[in-house]
Design a protein around this motif. Structure first.
Motif, mmCIF file in Angstrom:
data_model
loop_
_atom_site.group_PDB
_atom_site.id
_atom_site.type_symbol
_atom_site.label_atom_id
_atom_site.label_comp_id
_atom_site.label_asym_id
_atom_site.label_seq_id
_atom_site.Cartn_x
_atom_site.Cartn_y
_atom_site.Cartn_z
ATOM 1 N N HIS A 292 17.462 -26.094 -19.210
ATOM 2 C CA HIS A 292 17.803 -25.764 -20.592
ATOM 3 C C HIS A 292 19.184 -25.109 -20.687
ATOM 4 C CE1 HIS A 292 13.742 -26.725 -21.961
ATOM 5 N NE2 HIS A 292 13.296 -26.067 -20.894
ATOM 6 N N GLY A 293 19.714 -24.673 -19.552
ATOM 7 C CA GLY A 293 21.044 -24.065 -19.530
ATOM 8 C C GLY A 293 22.128 -25.110 -19.387
ATOM 9 N N ASN A 294 23.216 -24.732 -18.721
ATOM 10 C CA ASN A 294 24.361 -25.632 -18.592
ATOM 11 C C ASN A 294 24.029 -26.912 -17.844
ATOM 12 O OD1 ASN A 294 25.797 -23.001 -19.184
ATOM 13 N ND2 ASN A 294 27.543 -24.402 -19.033
ATOM 14 N N LEU B 96 32.692 -26.103 -9.234
ATOM 15 C CA LEU B 96 32.093 -24.768 -9.293
ATOM 16 C C LEU B 96 30.661 -24.775 -8.799
ATOM 17 C CD1 LEU B 96 33.670 -24.824 -12.565
ATOM 18 C CD2 LEU B 96 33.741 -22.553 -11.571
ATOM 19 N N LYS B 97 30.284 -23.650 -8.210
ATOM 20 C CA LYS B 97 28.887 -23.318 -7.974
ATOM 21 C C LYS B 97 28.683 -21.921 -8.550
ATOM 22 C CE LYS B 97 27.826 -26.075 -3.856
ATOM 23 N NZ LYS B 97 26.631 -26.754 -4.383
ATOM 24 N N VAL B 98 27.726 -21.792 -9.440
ATOM 25 C CA VAL B 98 27.481 -20.509 -10.109
ATOM 26 C C VAL B 98 26.053 -20.078 -9.791
ATOM 27 C CG1 VAL B 98 27.523 -19.277 -12.296
ATOM 28 C CG2 VAL B 98 29.059 -21.229 -11.941
ATOM 29 N N SER B 99 25.911 -18.847 -9.324
ATOM 30 C CA SER B 99 24.595 -18.384 -8.884
ATOM 31 C C SER B 99 24.373 -16.930 -9.273
ATOM 32 C CB SER B 99 24.448 -18.545 -7.368
ATOM 33 O OG SER B 99 25.470 -17.842 -6.674
ATOM 34 N N ALA B 100 23.105 -16.569 -9.405
ATOM 35 C CA ALA B 100 22.693 -15.193 -9.684
ATOM 36 C C ALA B 100 21.259 -15.043 -9.208
ATOM 37 C CB ALA B 100 22.801 -14.865 -11.180
ATOM 38 N N PRO B 101 20.872 -13.856 -8.736
ATOM 39 C CA PRO B 101 19.500 -13.657 -8.258
ATOM 40 C C PRO B 101 18.469 -14.045 -9.314
ATOM 41 C CG PRO B 101 20.866 -11.792 -7.654
ATOM 42 C CD PRO B 101 21.699 -12.641 -8.576
ATOM 43 N N GLU C 104 18.416 -20.495 -10.969
ATOM 44 C CA GLU C 104 18.763 -21.719 -10.258
ATOM 45 C C GLU C 104 20.279 -21.816 -10.072
ATOM 46 O OE1 GLU C 104 17.134 -25.344 -11.737
ATOM 47 O OE2 GLU C 104 15.159 -24.490 -12.146
ATOM 48 N N LEU C 105 20.675 -22.296 -8.922
ATOM 49 C CA LEU C 105 22.083 -22.546 -8.650
ATOM 50 C C LEU C 105 22.586 -23.676 -9.537
ATOM 51 C CD1 LEU C 105 24.679 -22.358 -6.806
ATOM 52 C CD2 LEU C 105 23.558 -24.062 -5.355
ATOM 53 N N LEU C 106 23.735 -23.467 -10.146
ATOM 54 C CA LEU C 106 24.380 -24.503 -10.949
ATOM 55 C C LEU C 106 25.596 -25.028 -10.205
ATOM 56 C CD1 LEU C 106 24.799 -26.058 -13.677
ATOM 57 C CD2 LEU C 106 26.289 -24.157 -14.348
ATOM 58 N N THR C 107 25.627 -26.332 -9.972
ATOM 59 C CA THR C 107 26.793 -26.998 -9.411
ATOM 60 C C THR C 107 27.410 -27.845 -10.509
ATOM 61 O OG1 THR C 107 25.807 -27.090 -7.197
ATOM 62 C CG2 THR C 107 27.620 -28.600 -7.645
ATOM 63 N N ASP D 290 31.684 -20.571 -20.641
ATOM 64 C CA ASP D 290 30.525 -19.752 -20.277
ATOM 65 C C ASP D 290 29.473 -20.580 -19.554
ATOM 66 O OD1 ASP D 290 31.790 -17.682 -21.582
ATOM 67 O OD2 ASP D 290 30.623 -17.886 -23.424
ATOM 68 N N PHE D 291 28.777 -19.929 -18.643
ATOM 69 C CA PHE D 291 27.704 -20.583 -17.898
ATOM 70 C C PHE D 291 26.357 -19.968 -18.271
ATOM 71 C CE2 PHE D 291 31.467 -21.057 -15.232
ATOM 72 C CZ PHE D 291 31.453 -22.431 -14.981
#
Length: 283
Positions: free
Chosen positions: A98-100, A224-229, A232-235, A276-277
């Motif tokens: 549902h996100g980016n 880009l790879k965007v991650s946070a605890p 899910e990892l976004l590539t 924004d991610f």
């Protein structure tokens, strides 16, 4: 000697193959016999259907066999699969989000790039060519809450279309970095605007492109790879409006929601963009 005159498909392909082997992604998939049978049978049947429907000759079959061997000899299987197949795998893998929207990783990702806290400047040569680019934004969860200390891994080609560690004469971590967002998930990265480029054409993939009358161009993009605890990892790959190959990307990876909004930099030097991610919570 210039980078352009020394970079080759074989060298780039070999580096991509070595990196893939080191990535840990080659571990055996724990798939059932039924699943392997289904996928392998569909692949073999599809090839045989093409042979029968298009009346493929022995000369064509042998040329195809020789080309497959050359793909392996040139180390270009990562390039071939990432350019022509990965975009479909990525669509399947992220269809629930549902996100980016994401995009393909491609063959030129290197993990563990030097880490900096935002605001920061990506590693680059003192005389790096191109247009300065300020890339900024915020990382949030799907509920709108900011994700403090999110990690943004960024890598991209230089103004001549080359990636560090995949072309000679470029510093190891040039235009590669990992950046830690602030307590509100905000990030601010100074880099350079990348150029469009052709995938290597002097090897097996280039041979296919020439024989089929295709072009080899990828539009300019940021990886880009965007991650946070807990998320899910976004590539993703982000693209620049007006690029002539946004509509016919050889890798079929451009999506409207991945287009950047480029404006003159408020500093008066170069350009800037805000993107924004939004990350999906991990299930």
């Amino acid at each position: 000697m210039s980078i352009e005159s020394t970079a080759s498909a074989a060298a780039s392909g070999s580096a991509a193959t070595d990196r893939f082997r080191q990535s840990g992604k080659t571990s055996t998939v724990h798939a059932s016999q039924e699943r392997v049978n289904l996928l392998a049978s569909k692949l073999v049947n599809a090839v045989n259907d093409i042979v029968l429907e298009e009346r493929v000759t022995y000369d064509e079959y042998n040329a195809f066999k020789a080309w497959l061997i050359k793909v392996g000899e040139d180390g270009e299987w990562p390039l071939f699969l990432d350019v022509w197949v990965e975009h479909s795998v990525e669509d399947v893998a992220t269809s629930h989000r549902h996100g980016n929207k994401g995009s393909i990783e491609g063959p030129y990702y290197i993990p563990e790039a030097p880490e900096q806290k935002s605001p920061a400047k990506i590693s680059m040569r003192p005389d790096e060519k191109g247009t300065p680019l300020l890339f900024q934004g915020q990382v949030r969860s799907t509920d709108g809450s900011p994700l403090p200390n999110a990690k943004i891994e960024l890598w991209h080609a230089d103004e001549e279309g080359y990636y560090s560690q995949f072309a000679p004469g470029i510093p190891e971590w040039n235009l590669r970095g990992s950046f830690i967002a602030d307590a509100q998930g905000n990030f601010h990265i100074d880099t350079m605007q990348p150029a469009p480029y052709q995938i290597p054409t002097d090897g097996a993939c280039g041979q296919l492109i020439a024989a089929a009358g295709w072009h080899a161009w990828r539009p300019a993009h940021l990886h880009l790879k965007v991650s946070a605890p807990g998320h899910e990892l976004l590539t993703a790959q982000l693209y620049f409006p007006g690029d002539p190959h946004n509509e016919d990307d050889i890798a079929t990876a451009v999506k409207p929601e991945l287009m950047l909004d480029i404006k003159p930099a408020e500093s008066g030097t170069g350009v800037q963009t805000t993107y924004d991610f939004v990350l999906d919570p991990a299930s």
